[in-house]
Design a protein around this motif. Structure first.
Motif, short mmCIF file in Angstrom:
data_model
loop_
_atom_site.label_atom_id
_atom_site.label_comp_id
_atom_site.label_asym_id
_atom_site.label_seq_id
_atom_site.Cartn_x
_atom_site.Cartn_y
_atom_site.Cartn_z
N LYS A 42 -7.60 -76.03 -39.64
CA LYS A 42 -6.63 -77.02 -40.08
C LYS A 42 -6.95 -77.61 -41.44
N SER A 46 -2.97 -77.21 -42.95
CA SER A 46 -1.98 -78.20 -42.58
C SER A 46 -0.92 -78.21 -43.68
N GLU A 53 0.85 -74.28 -44.14
CA GLU A 53 0.77 -74.69 -42.73
C GLU A 53 0.76 -73.45 -41.83
N THR A 55 0.43 -72.49 -37.63
CA THR A 55 0.34 -72.92 -36.24
C THR A 55 0.35 -71.66 -35.38
N THR A 107 3.53 -75.56 -31.57
CA THR A 107 3.29 -75.90 -32.98
C THR A 107 2.14 -76.88 -33.12
N CYS A 108 1.83 -77.59 -32.02
CA CYS A 108 0.79 -78.62 -32.17
C CYS A 108 -0.57 -77.96 -32.11
N GLY A 109 -1.31 -78.11 -33.15
CA GLY A 109 -2.61 -77.42 -33.19
C GLY A 109 -3.75 -78.36 -33.38
#
Ligand code: HEC
Length: 109
Positions: A42, A46, A53, A55, A107-109
């Protein structure tokens, strides 16, 4: 009042992210992989970072497998070289399990 709402929202979001890990294929540990991904990837991946970005949903399952088997982060090979085989396997597992065409795209990493 708002504070409480925020707290509830964060809890629900976290539960959705963490609860998504069920299957484990190929010997990687997706839970560890998620942690490692946040820690090791990340920093450069990010929104607005030099790597752009990324993910789990950025690729399909087979694209992730290919990336870890063949590409091996050619763009900055030293990133993969600094990680152990097991760490990479764990990260691969996490990304694979939540790829764009997986059961649980994330998508949340
Ligand atoms: C030191 C910074 C840095 C770190 C740490 C890093 N990357 Fe990268 N990564 C890059 C750069 C720079 C590129 C090339 C971006 C481009 O070509 O636009 C890249 C490219 C990629 C690509 C290819 C994107 C594409 O075009 O499909 C993937 C996938 C990727 N990185 C995944 C990872 C993963 C997984 C990790 C953690 C193990 C990681 N990266 C850690 C900097 C980094």
């Amino acid at each position: 009042m708002m504070k409480t709402m925020n707290k509830i929202f964060i809890c629900v979001s976290l539960a959705l992210c963490l609860g998504a890990q069920v299957q484990a294929a190929d010997g990687g540990n997706p839970k560890k992989g998620k942690h490692l991904y946040k820690k090791e990837c990340k920093a450069c991946h990010s929104m607005g970072d030099e790597g752009g970005e990324i993910t789990p949903m950025s690729k399909t399952m087979s694209q992730w497998d290919r990336f870890f088997r063949r590409n091996k982060h050619k763009a900055k090979a030293e990133v993969f070289e600094a990680l152990s085989e097991q760490d990479l396997l764990d990260i691969q597992q996490f990304l694979y399990d939540h790829a764009a065409d997986s059961d649980q795209p994330q998508t949340c990493g």
